[in-house]
Motif scaffolding. Sequence first.
Motif, PDB file in Angstrom:
ATOM      1  N   LEU A 163       0.835  -1.207   0.000  1.00 16.63           N
ATOM      2  CA  LEU A 163       0.000   0.000   0.000  1.00 16.63           C
ATOM      3  C   LEU A 163       0.867   1.253   0.000  1.00 16.63           C
ATOM      4  N   LYS A 175      -8.115   6.539  -0.992  1.00 12.76           N
ATOM      5  CA  LYS A 175      -7.608   5.423  -0.205  1.00 12.76           C
ATOM      6  C   LYS A 175      -6.165   5.144  -0.580  1.00 12.76           C
ATOM      7  N   LEU A 230      -1.248  -8.287  11.146  1.00 16.48           N
ATOM      8  CA  LEU A 230      -2.330  -9.229  10.868  1.00 16.48           C
ATOM      9  C   LEU A 230      -1.800 -10.507  10.220  1.00 16.48           C
ATOM     10  N   ILE A 259      -0.440 -12.828  13.064  1.00 12.80           N
ATOM     11  CA  ILE A 259      -1.103 -13.188  14.329  1.00 12.80           C
ATOM     12  C   ILE A 259      -1.224 -14.694  14.539  1.00 12.80           C
ATOM     13  N   ARG A 307       0.187  -8.064  19.801  1.00  6.78           N
ATOM     14  CA  ARG A 307      -1.001  -7.765  20.605  1.00  6.78           C
ATOM     15  C   ARG A 307      -1.954  -8.959  20.606  1.00  6.78           C
ATOM     16  N   ASN A 311     -10.054 -16.880   8.073  1.00  2.00           N
ATOM     17  CA  ASN A 311      -8.763 -17.269   8.634  1.00  2.00           C
ATOM     18  C   ASN A 311      -8.594 -18.779   8.764  1.00  2.00           C
ATOM     19  N   PRO A 365      -5.814  -8.133   5.555  1.00  2.00           N
ATOM     20  CA  PRO A 365      -6.457  -7.393   6.636  1.00  2.00           C
ATOM     21  C   PRO A 365      -7.834  -7.951   7.016  1.00  2.00           C
ATOM     22  N   GLU A 374      -7.624 -11.883   8.441  1.00  2.00           N
ATOM     23  CA  GLU A 374      -7.157 -12.013   9.816  1.00  2.00           C
ATOM     24  C   GLU A 374      -7.900 -11.071  10.751  1.00  2.00           C
ATOM     25  N   GLY A 375      -8.262  -9.892  10.237  1.00  2.00           N
ATOM     26  CA  GLY A 375      -8.887  -8.878  11.090  1.00  2.00           C
ATOM     27  C   GLY A 375     -10.283  -9.263  11.544  1.00  2.00           C
ATOM     28  N   THR A 376     -11.082  -9.834  10.650  1.00  2.00           N
ATOM     29  CA  THR A 376     -12.444 -10.203  11.051  1.00  2.00           C
ATOM     30  C   THR A 376     -12.403 -11.252  12.153  1.00  2.00           C
ATOM     31  N   GLY A 377     -11.471 -12.180  12.047  1.00  2.00           N
ATOM     32  CA  GLY A 377     -11.338 -13.211  13.085  1.00  2.00           C
ATOM     33  C   GLY A 377     -10.906 -12.606  14.412  1.00  2.00           C
ATOM     34  N   TRP A 378     -10.025 -11.640  14.306  1.00  2.00           N
ATOM     35  CA  TRP A 378      -9.534 -10.987  15.539  1.00  2.00           C
ATOM     36  C   TRP A 378     -10.667 -10.186  16.197  1.00  2.00           C
ATOM     37  N   THR A 413     -12.695 -12.620  18.080  1.00  2.00           N
ATOM     38  CA  THR A 413     -12.005 -13.075  19.287  1.00  2.00           C
ATOM     39  C   THR A 413     -12.148 -12.051  20.413  1.00  2.00           C
ATOM     40  N   LEU A 429      -7.871  -1.318  21.037  1.00  2.00           N
ATOM     41  CA  LEU A 429      -7.314  -2.288  20.091  1.00  2.00           C
ATOM     42  C   LEU A 429      -8.296  -2.513  18.944  1.00  2.00           C
ATOM     43  N   ASP A 436      -8.264   0.494  16.701  1.00  2.00           N
ATOM     44  CA  ASP A 436      -7.039   0.547  15.902  1.00  2.00           C
ATOM     45  C   ASP A 436      -7.093  -0.480  14.765  1.00  2.00           C
ATOM     46  N   LEU A 437      -7.665  -1.651  15.095  1.00  2.00           N
ATOM     47  CA  LEU A 437      -7.827  -2.681  14.062  1.00  2.00           C
ATOM     48  C   LEU A 437      -8.719  -2.175  12.932  1.00  2.00           C
ATOM     49  N   ASP A 477      -8.981   0.791  11.875  1.00  2.00           N
ATOM     50  CA  ASP A 477      -8.140   1.648  11.033  1.00  2.00           C
ATOM     51  C   ASP A 477      -7.262   0.815  10.113  1.00  2.00           C
ATOM     52  N   ASN A 478      -6.740  -0.295  10.643  1.00  2.00           N
ATOM     53  CA  ASN A 478      -5.816  -1.109   9.855  1.00  2.00           C
ATOM     54  C   ASN A 478      -6.523  -1.964   8.808  1.00  2.00           C
ATOM     55  N   GLY A 526     -10.805   0.051   4.231  1.00  2.00           N
ATOM     56  CA  GLY A 526     -10.213   0.713   3.071  1.00  2.00           C
ATOM     57  C   GLY A 526      -8.908   0.092   2.630  1.00  2.00           C
ATOM     58  N   ARG A 527      -8.567  -1.047   3.189  1.00  2.00           N
ATOM     59  CA  ARG A 527      -7.261  -1.645   2.875  1.00  2.00           C
ATOM     60  C   ARG A 527      -7.415  -2.937   2.094  1.00  2.00           C
ATOM     61  N   GLU A 571     -14.738  -3.122   5.392  1.00  2.00           N
ATOM     62  CA  GLU A 571     -15.526  -1.980   5.864  1.00  2.00           C
ATOM     63  C   GLU A 571     -16.832  -2.452   6.487  1.00  2.00           C
TER      64      GLU A 571
END
Lengths: 528, 426
Positions: free
Chosen positions: A49, A57, A89, A92, A122, A174, B344, B347-351, B354, B371, B374-375, B377-378, B381-382, B389
């Motif tokens: 990115l 974006k 990510l 993790i 984290r 995942n 993103p 892994e992010g949706t699973g996190w 959790t 946390l 912040d996730l 944000d990460n 849009g990525r 989103e």
Amino acid sequence: MPNIILNGIELSVPDGTTILNAAKQAGVEIPHYCYHPKLSIAGSCRMCLVEVEKAPKLMTACSTTVTDGMVIFTDSEKVRKAVTGVLELMLIHHPLDCPICDQAGECGLQDYYMKFGLHKSRYDLGDKIHKTKHQDIGGQIMLDSERCILCSRCVRFLSEVTKTGELEISQRANHSEIGIFPGRPLDNNYTGNLADVCPVGALTSKDFRFKCRVWFLSATKSICTGCANGCNIDAHFREQTMYRVKPRVNDAVNQAWMCDFGRLEYKKANEARLAEPTLRQGGSDRMPGWESVIAEVAFKLKETVDHDGVDSVAVIASPQSSNEELFLVRRLADEMLRTPNLAFTSRVAGEGFSDDLLIKADKNPNTRGAKLLGITDGGFDALLQKIADKKIKTLLVFGNVLGDLDDNEVATLLSAVPFVAVVGSNEGALSRAAHAVLPSATVFERVGTFTNFAGRVQRFAAGFAPRGNARPELDIVIGIANRLGAGWNFTDAASVFGGIAASEAPFTGMTHETLGESGQNATEAGNA
Amino acid sequence: MELVLTTHFGNDQYRTIGTYQELGGYVALKKALGMTSDAIIDEVKKASLRGRGGAGFPAGIKWGFLPKNDRPRVLVINADEGEPGTFKDRLIMSRGPHLLIEGIAIAAFALNAHMSYIYIRGEFVKEANILNEAIDEAYAKGFLGKNILGSGFDLDLTVHRGAGAYVCGEETSLINSLEGKRGWPRLKPPFPAVVGAFGLPTIVNNVETLADVPWIITNGGEKFASLGSEKNGGTRLIGVSGWVEKPGVYELPCGTNLKDIIYKHCGGIKNGKALKAVIPGGSSTPVLRPEEIDVAYDIESMAKIGSASGSGGVIVIPEGTCMVRILGVLMNFYAHESCGQCTPCREGTGWFKTIVSRIENGKGKPGDIDLLLDLCDNMMGRTVCPLSEAAGMPVKSFLTKFRDEFEQHIRDQKCPYGNKFQSAHA
């Protein structure tokens, strides 16, 4: 030619260049996993990115082509946070088994963590998802699903390059996992490349598994000797032991790939090596040192020529020899021995398998070179007949193979010759039947050039000194020739190559320097 | 009040072609076949018909994106209807399948597309059967197939059932799935209008969007536009679920007040309970607090308050409901439905799942809320498609608007409502 500004650097790049490649031109590293220069764009790892002015974006640098006036930032605060966030990510569920992972030391996750991550985890260890480890999926490959970052390079390699499609991603989210279809393992001749395209330790080589930590390895730029294609390789070795080879990118020859056969060729450099110059008489071996063995061979050649005539000596050249070696072998036969009995064969035992990707039916690296240097393979069978008819009294043989003859045939044939001198690197029927064994260096131990099937002249470099008491073939040929009064004062392979360029039309104007890392086409390549 | 779609939905026979024609069906198609392609598209533009799938893109403008070349075009109908809280396309397909088929025929004619596919959610078996019967009837009557009504225009229409993935409601993964590939969204560009299904220029429209088209052709675009609010022509089917007296699908003019939808049309909160929250446009739209719902239910007005009318699925949440648990249910869904392509989201949706589950189950940690933010944000849009989103918006809005409830869970290490969240897909 769009003009762009990347991190404040003004650049002009060709139309259709992606941001990632434009950055590469400017010497700016953009991290990436799923992007591979020889595969289609996936755009899914999201590591590349970058910030583009006026774009709402962040954009993926691998898939976005530059437009005129584009202003790009690859190191803004926003980009750094995004890249670190993606890397976090990505890691993790990573098993963190670097201490037992073959990829450690050349792993995309380790490298980018040090450059772009360095974050504190984290994520709770107990929440990690576990997947199947150490699966033998066929070919040369082991799969560890836990280490996989699902970049899909392997899936794309198998669908786009080999077009065999053995690997797919199954499940979702995942729990996604790459794998083969049940009961259908990898089935193509290019599986080893999967370990190379995999940026992490998910796909590793079964052959290299647990053999050596990569940071103990040194590399040298070499050429695969497995067939006439001449795939460019990096040879990885430790001291005098070869551990593996990896393809080296050459768009004119092998792209970024090599075949599974070529990948195991290196083993010949480690196994059954001839180490000591040896004279054999009446079943007993003597190892009197190089000077005596070379003197003996030269003496036998001269004695035979003097007593029985030039038609009683013969030289069998090898398409495994380099251009430099073949050039001097030809001159030895022509100028010193003045014998018409010089030939070679590119035949090998069994049928030469070939495909339309890289593998050639001719299993020798330098058949084309031999022909361009005027050594014929047409006279080979006639020469064998002369040997069988006991017309040859002294025979000098190069290389480890004698065409498609099996061990018994070789032994029977050579028993008809009173004195056989063999220059070769490995034990075999030839060295067993020889009266003089002159151990030579492997491709990884010497310098030279091969000419591939298409006439491309390519250089290989020495990684380490010849094993045992072996010597580069070039030194052996020069030694014999000078004993016969040649007075050659070549200092190295490059100087011999200078001689080739001076007298052999196809090589005109070439030097080891001009060949560079990716070679040059011989001028008569098209019609030779 | 004038209705566009549901006037005859009470009539069981409306799904048969005979009744549909008796009640004025396929007249619009005849009219359209006598019009030029540009005239039809103009009419749809005048209608201010906004895509009813969720993004609300003006349909007429979308149709104009097809490149001016000779390549065959494909019209794909998105009948995946996977957004939790949304169940309005299902009603059209089961009650008025010919409305959709007629709309498809008109649109395909306007777009000069001769291939058309209804990509229907795999679970909609009954609806797929009804559609197939209706398509057979339309072929038999010459409204589909070769030389439709003697116009020289050919159109084939096929129903393709999906295999059960939320992400296949996203148009590019829908196209991949339609082609028999894994349902992964595609990188854009190229956009489907340029390279879509089978590599051909493709327009993907929602069921309700196309079902509106016959009415627009019959009554004119301006009339349609006048039914709704500014820039939001016509009526919308709004699916209201949750704790209301009369849940169901309501056809209401675009721009109807959201509070009126809940309190007037749906009879208010069940058993006289107080309202706690409203998810206004399908599970991914940002949640609203009770004081925010006095708003026109159209695209611009909802955007102004930071939410969206999305796919028209209103979920009503009463007092006494644990917001952490609701978010947990949603995160369970997104963690299950992420296609796994982009890091993103995969892994992010699973996190998300959790962390939200542990908060609900009394094991939340200090810092978990930050946390999660912040996730967001990460992730947001990525990714290639908007699923990250879709998962992030509820997280952000729940944490912003009901932060105290999350803090209480973490502080007390238990759920004040006594709920325990069981994750369905551990």
